[in-house]
Scaffold this motif. Structure first.
Motif, mmCIF file in Angstrom:
data_model
loop_
_atom_site.group_PDB
_atom_site.id
_atom_site.type_symbol
_atom_site.label_atom_id
_atom_site.label_comp_id
_atom_site.label_asym_id
_atom_site.label_seq_id
_atom_site.Cartn_x
_atom_site.Cartn_y
_atom_site.Cartn_z
ATOM 1 N N SER A 125 -5.414 -6.538 0.037
ATOM 2 C CA SER A 125 -4.163 -7.592 -0.814
ATOM 3 C C SER A 125 -4.205 -8.939 0.404
ATOM 4 C CB SER A 125 -2.630 -7.062 -0.398
ATOM 5 O OG SER A 125 -2.537 -6.426 0.867
ATOM 6 N N LEU A 126 -4.095 -10.101 -0.037
ATOM 7 C CA LEU A 126 -3.970 -11.271 0.552
ATOM 8 C C LEU A 126 -2.680 -11.326 1.274
ATOM 9 C CD1 LEU A 126 -6.262 -13.856 -1.368
ATOM 10 C CD2 LEU A 126 -6.671 -12.500 0.589
ATOM 11 N N GLU B 86 -0.869 -14.679 4.061
ATOM 12 C CA GLU B 86 -0.751 -16.086 4.410
ATOM 13 C C GLU B 86 -2.076 -16.631 4.545
ATOM 14 O OE1 GLU B 86 1.946 -17.826 3.473
ATOM 15 O OE2 GLU B 86 2.952 -15.861 3.017
ATOM 16 N N ARG B 87 -1.968 -18.004 3.859
ATOM 17 C CA ARG B 87 -3.501 -18.855 4.259
ATOM 18 C C ARG B 87 -3.142 -19.587 5.584
ATOM 19 N NH1 ARG B 87 -6.633 -23.305 2.646
ATOM 20 N NH2 ARG B 87 -8.948 -22.410 2.197
ATOM 21 N N LEU B 88 -3.803 -19.503 6.581
ATOM 22 C CA LEU B 88 -3.624 -20.039 7.776
ATOM 23 C C LEU B 88 -4.321 -21.619 7.699
ATOM 24 C CD1 LEU B 88 -4.211 -17.305 10.145
ATOM 25 C CD2 LEU B 88 -1.941 -17.857 9.021
ATOM 26 N N GLU B 89 -3.773 -22.249 8.463
ATOM 27 C CA GLU B 89 -4.228 -23.662 8.746
ATOM 28 C C GLU B 89 -5.499 -24.009 8.921
ATOM 29 O OE1 GLU B 89 -1.970 -25.920 11.286
ATOM 30 O OE2 GLU B 89 -0.131 -25.862 10.159
ATOM 31 N N ASP B 90 -6.299 -23.068 9.517
ATOM 32 C CA ASP B 90 -7.718 -22.902 10.002
ATOM 33 C C ASP B 90 -8.556 -22.359 9.056
ATOM 34 O OD1 ASP B 90 -7.002 -20.325 10.140
ATOM 35 O OD2 ASP B 90 -7.771 -20.208 12.308
ATOM 36 N N GLY B 91 -7.996 -22.068 7.720
ATOM 37 C CA GLY B 91 -8.574 -21.680 6.616
ATOM 38 C C GLY B 91 -8.989 -20.065 6.734
ATOM 39 N N GLU B 92 -8.455 -19.316 7.440
ATOM 40 C CA GLU B 92 -8.276 -17.921 7.467
ATOM 41 C C GLU B 92 -7.244 -17.289 6.713
ATOM 42 O OE1 GLU B 92 -10.163 -16.592 11.954
ATOM 43 O OE2 GLU B 92 -8.009 -17.069 11.892
ATOM 44 N N TRP B 93 -7.556 -16.019 6.339
ATOM 45 C CA TRP B 93 -6.543 -15.547 5.594
ATOM 46 C C TRP B 93 -6.048 -14.281 6.261
ATOM 47 C CZ3 TRP B 93 -4.473 -16.516 1.003
ATOM 48 C CH2 TRP B 93 -4.968 -17.644 0.179
ATOM 49 N N VAL B 94 -4.760 -13.902 6.116
ATOM 50 C CA VAL B 94 -4.446 -12.577 6.691
ATOM 51 C C VAL B 94 -4.536 -11.437 5.548
ATOM 52 C CG1 VAL B 94 -2.301 -11.378 7.426
ATOM 53 C CG2 VAL B 94 -2.739 -13.565 8.195
ATOM 54 N N VAL B 95 -5.382 -10.627 5.862
ATOM 55 C CA VAL B 95 -5.854 -9.659 4.821
ATOM 56 C C VAL B 95 -5.400 -8.397 5.342
ATOM 57 C CG1 VAL B 95 -7.782 -8.540 3.746
ATOM 58 C CG2 VAL B 95 -7.959 -11.121 4.310
ATOM 59 N N SER B 96 -4.727 -7.582 4.209
ATOM 60 C CA SER B 96 -4.155 -6.193 4.550
ATOM 61 C C SER B 96 -5.368 -5.284 3.865
ATOM 62 C CB SER B 96 -3.109 -6.062 3.969
ATOM 63 O OG SER B 96 -1.974 -6.639 4.589
ATOM 64 N N LEU B 97 -5.800 -4.313 4.518
ATOM 65 C CA LEU B 97 -6.684 -3.215 4.190
ATOM 66 C C LEU B 97 -6.172 -2.007 4.208
ATOM 67 C CD1 LEU B 97 -10.013 -4.491 6.101
ATOM 68 C CD2 LEU B 97 -9.194 -5.251 3.763
ATOM 69 N N HIS B 98 -6.273 -1.152 3.030
ATOM 70 C CA HIS B 98 -5.621 0.175 3.178
ATOM 71 C C HIS B 98 -6.667 1.134 2.498
ATOM 72 C CE1 HIS B 98 -1.614 -1.831 3.660
ATOM 73 N NE2 HIS B 98 -2.156 -2.889 2.772
ATOM 74 N N TYR B 99 -6.613 2.304 2.963
ATOM 75 C CA TYR B 99 -7.369 3.526 2.652
ATOM 76 C C TYR B 99 -6.337 4.535 2.193
ATOM 77 C CZ TYR B 99 -10.230 7.766 2.499
ATOM 78 O OH TYR B 99 -10.895 8.848 2.347
ATOM 79 N N ARG B 100 -6.341 5.232 1.124
ATOM 80 C CA ARG B 100 -5.513 5.874 0.697
ATOM 81 C C ARG B 100 -5.947 6.979 0.111
ATOM 82 N NH1 ARG B 100 -2.611 3.713 3.624
ATOM 83 N NH2 ARG B 100 -0.973 2.437 3.460
ATOM 84 N N PRO B 101 -6.413 8.176 0.531
ATOM 85 C CA PRO B 101 -6.863 9.458 -0.049
ATOM 86 C C PRO B 101 -5.851 10.025 -0.865
ATOM 87 C CG PRO B 101 -6.334 9.793 2.289
ATOM 88 C CD PRO B 101 -6.156 8.254 2.179
ATOM 89 N N LEU B 102 -6.646 10.559 -1.831
ATOM 90 C CA LEU B 102 -5.954 11.372 -3.023
ATOM 91 C C LEU B 102 -4.478 10.765 -3.473
ATOM 92 C CD1 LEU B 102 -6.054 15.038 -2.018
ATOM 93 C CD2 LEU B 102 -7.494 13.523 -3.207
ATOM 94 N N MET C 116 3.708 -14.839 -4.379
ATOM 95 C CA MET C 116 3.396 -13.525 -4.934
ATOM 96 C C MET C 116 1.946 -13.039 -4.548
ATOM 97 S SD MET C 116 6.138 -11.934 -6.244
ATOM 98 C CE MET C 116 5.079 -10.480 -7.055
ATOM 99 N N THR C 117 2.001 -11.650 -4.196
ATOM 100 C CA THR C 117 0.390 -11.076 -3.798
ATOM 101 C C THR C 117 0.016 -10.119 -4.885
ATOM 102 O OG1 THR C 117 0.892 -11.172 -1.325
ATOM 103 C CG2 THR C 117 -0.780 -9.506 -2.421
ATOM 104 N N GLU C 118 -1.021 -10.319 -5.284
ATOM 105 C CA GLU C 118 -1.813 -9.443 -6.356
ATOM 106 C C GLU C 118 -3.002 -8.600 -5.715
ATOM 107 O OE1 GLU C 118 -0.643 -8.928 -9.415
ATOM 108 O OE2 GLU C 118 1.152 -10.138 -9.044
ATOM 109 N N ALA C 119 -2.352 -7.339 -5.519
ATOM 110 C CA ALA C 119 -3.450 -6.396 -5.003
ATOM 111 C C ALA C 119 -4.742 -6.340 -5.599
ATOM 112 C CB ALA C 119 -2.790 -5.285 -4.165
ATOM 113 N N GLY D 22 0.669 -1.056 -0.298
ATOM 114 C CA GLY D 22 -0.093 -0.186 -0.018
ATOM 115 C C GLY D 22 1.016 1.171 0.136
ATOM 116 N N GLY D 23 2.039 1.231 -0.295
ATOM 117 C CA GLY D 23 2.902 2.246 -0.142
ATOM 118 C C GLY D 23 3.435 2.406 -1.599
#
Length: 650
Positions: free
Chosen positions: A593-594, A596-612, A577-580, A236-237
């Motif tokens: 962006s995604l 790692e996929r964890l063993e319990d089926g969860e995903w580590v998800v990164s959320l970003h808000y970028r004004p302007l 590779m991550t494809e945002a 996100g940078g």
């Protein structure tokens, strides 16, 4: 025999460059017309040889010829065709061939568009360019030959680095190299004038459009590279003060100073020493960037992992360029005076301070880039110099440049009065304060720190001054030159860029969390819901895609977009590779962006808000457009008579 033909073409190109350099420079020194006349055909000959070599290497990649060591290391039969083609420059050897091809292209352009220049001056310029390319071709042939055979041939290739399998990497390296190499033309013009023993405003007039084009390419290359880092790396940078990022930014800074210095030299015949040293410095920093990328001394997603012997060769070439050019400068320094006196309050002084501050800011970036390398080389441990250093040192140095950049066009050459300047600028100051206040109110006063308000005020200052300058110029009689429009667009583009940087840095929001199907998260007033996930198979990778709905409210009544980020594993290198996925808007980006996929089926998800954040690249586009418009100014295409001093066009 395709590889052997390409190798032979490189050898011939090296010999032609040597002939071009020796005959052109010696012929100019002896005023031998026949020797000087070889420069132009030699330029075309080396360009033809390098085009042939490039085509041979490209054909090997397209055909997946795994008897080529380079193809086997950086392509595969499963790689999509477009990335097989771009794989030609997605490695050390191929990118260096692209560098030499770009330099030969610049050389041919100079040979083609310099027919109005006297023969001796053109011969010196082409001779210097031939010598530079001879150095790079020797580097190619002796340490980085792209045409080596692999016997027996590999059954399958290792594929192109997944980071480079992206549309941004199709155009980023060519743009960046055209910018890097373009500064060699300004360097060659400066060295040619020094070798002639005379230096006047004519050199600036002829060098300025070439420098503008180089600066345009470098601006576009940096902008595309930062865009690639934004959407491809999943963080996100857009800028991290990475050593290789700095390697392109430093010649851009000195190139900016060079453009302003050339304007003074062309207009008033002043700043000659500054102009020569900035031309030398801009190209030297381009070579330094090449050294950092290829020596293996820095770790970066942008760098090529190379053995130290290659870095030493580039370092030797860098030392030779700096040593020879500064020696010639020292010998000719006595003839670089002139330009007349100017008062403390004048446009000349404003541009001089501008040059000094840009040079100091470049030095600060250079120090932060090289200091960890020196500490490591001395065995004093590992040291990281990151964004806090650059933001603390660079920003206070560059902010006065922005202030003076606005004042400069309102100040008269040679001398002005404070009273007249204040009468002109009071409305600019008032407009800047009002506009900064409006922008701060739009952001919400609670979210505006003193540093953020300073950024808003700086952007408002440039925008207000640009509006005032445009109003004054439209009211004045006469046609407005393309060069003026180019200057205005570039300055206004900088205001847009600064506004984007300030708002995204102060108003951006981030959230990393674990999510499973059906779960929701909230960020910046948006609601994110993971709808489903599914496997997906690409041409040379397998992937998981997640479908994430973005709502404008927590009740899920107003759907904004459905974003589909991916997590890929490339077959040949087993590299994740991550494809945002990004919902791009004029006023903001919503970025997912995604991880790692964890063993319990969860995903580590990164959320970003970028004004302007889109305003960053809009500002860069305006700056590039300004350079393009300035290059089209009729002054640079007008027939001019030879100067009695330099033999250049007056």
């Amino acid at each position: 025999m395709t590889l052997e033909l390409g190798h032979f073409a490189l050898i011939v190109a090296l010999l032609v460059c040597c002939v071009q350099a020796v005959l052109a420079l010696v012929g100019a020194q002896r005023a031998h017309a026949g020797m000087m006349a070889t420069a132009r055909p030699a330029s075309w000959a080396q360009f033809g040889c390098l085009v042939l070599a490039w085509c041979c290497l490209t054909w090997a990649f397209v055909q997946s010829d795994f008897s080529s060591l380079l193809v086997a290391q950086h392509s595969s039969s499963q790689t999509p065709l477009i990335y097989r083609i771009t794989g030609v420059w997605g490695n050390h050897e191929g990118s260096l061939l692209l560098w030499s091809l770009s330099l030969s292209g610049w050389t041919v352009a100079v040979a083609l568009f310099s027919r109005r220049l006297p023969q001796a001056f053109t011969a010196r310029v082409l001779g210097v360019l031939g010598a530079i390319n001879a150095g790079f071709l020797a580097f190619l042939l002796f340490t980085s030959n792209p045409f080596l055979r692999l016997l027996p041939p590999a059954l399958e290739g290792h594929d192109l680095n997944p980071l480079l399998q992206d549309p941004g990497m199709i155009i980023h390296p060519p743009l960046l190299y055209m910018g890097y190499v373009g500064f060699s033309v300004a360097f060659a013009f400066a060295l040619a004038a020094l070798l002639a023993g005379r230096f006047d405003a004519a050199w600036a007039r002829w060098s300025r459009p070439w420098t503008l084009v180089a600066w345009l390419f470098l601006t576009a290359g940096i902008a595309v590279g930062s865009g690639w880092a934004y959407y491809e790396l999943g963080w996100g940078g857009w800028w991290f003060w990475d050593p290789v990022e700095n390697a392109s930014f430093m010649p851009w800074l000195l190139g900016t100073a060079l453009l302003h210095s050339l304007a003074v030299t062309e207009k008033r015949g002043a700043f000659r020493s500054w102009t020569v040293l900035l031309a030398i410095g801009a190209f030297s920093l381009s070579l330094l960037g090449t050294f950092l990328v290829r020596s293996g001394v820095v770790t970066s997603v942008h760098a090529f992992a190379s053995d130290p012997s290659r870095g030493l060769f580039i370092l030797g070439l860098l030392v030779a360029v700096i040593g020879v050019s500064l020696t010639v400068f020292a010998l000719r320094a006595g003839s670089l005076g002139g330009g007349g006196r100017f008062a403390l309050l004048s446009r000349d002084t404003s541009l001089l301070i501008n040059n000094v501050l840009l040079a100091v800011a470049t030095s600060a970036v250079l120090l932060g880039t090289l200091y960890p390398l020196f500490i490591d080389a001395l065995g004093m441990g590992k040291l990281s110099v990151g964004p806090p250093y650059f933001e603390a040192v660079f920003v206070p140095l560059i902010a006065p440049v922005m202030v003076l950049m606005v004042i400069g066009p309102f100040v008269r050459w040679k001398s002005d009065t404070a009273r007249r300047l204040l009468r002109t600028l009071w409305l600019v100051v008032l407009g800047a304060l009002v506009l900064a206040g409006v922008l701060a109110a739009c952001m919400g006063m609670d979210n505006v720190s003193p540093a953020a308000f300073g950024g808003l005020l700086l952007a408002a200052w440039i925008a207000s001054a640009s509006a005032q300058l445009l109003w004054q110029r439209l009211r004045a009689p006469g046609r407005i030159a393309a060069g003026w429009w180019g200057m205005w667009l570039a300055h206004f583009g900088l205001a847009v860029f600064i506004l984007g940087v300030t708002v995204v840095k102060s108003g951006g929001q981030d959230l990393d969390m674990r999510m499973r199907v059906g779960q929701q998260a909230e960020l910046a007033g948006y609601t994110f819901v993971l709808l489903d996930e599914k496997p997906y198979r690409g041409p040379n990778y397998t992937a998981f895609t997640a479908r994430i709905a973005v709502y404008l409210d927590d009740q899920r009544q107003h759907l904004l977009a459905e974003l589909v980020p991916e997590k890929r594993i490339y077959h040949a290198r087993q590299m994740p590779m991550t494809e945002a996925a990004i919902d791009i808007g004029i006023l903001r980006d919503v970025y997912v962006s995604l991880g790692e996929r964890l063993e319990d089926g969860e995903w580590v998800v990164s959320l970003h808000y970028r004004p302007l954040i889109s305003w960053l690249w809009a500002g860069c586009a305006l700056m590039g457009l300004g350079a393009l418009v300035a290059v089209l100014d009729r002054r640079y295409r007008r027939q001019r008579s030879p100067s009695p001093q330099t033999g250049a066009a007056a």
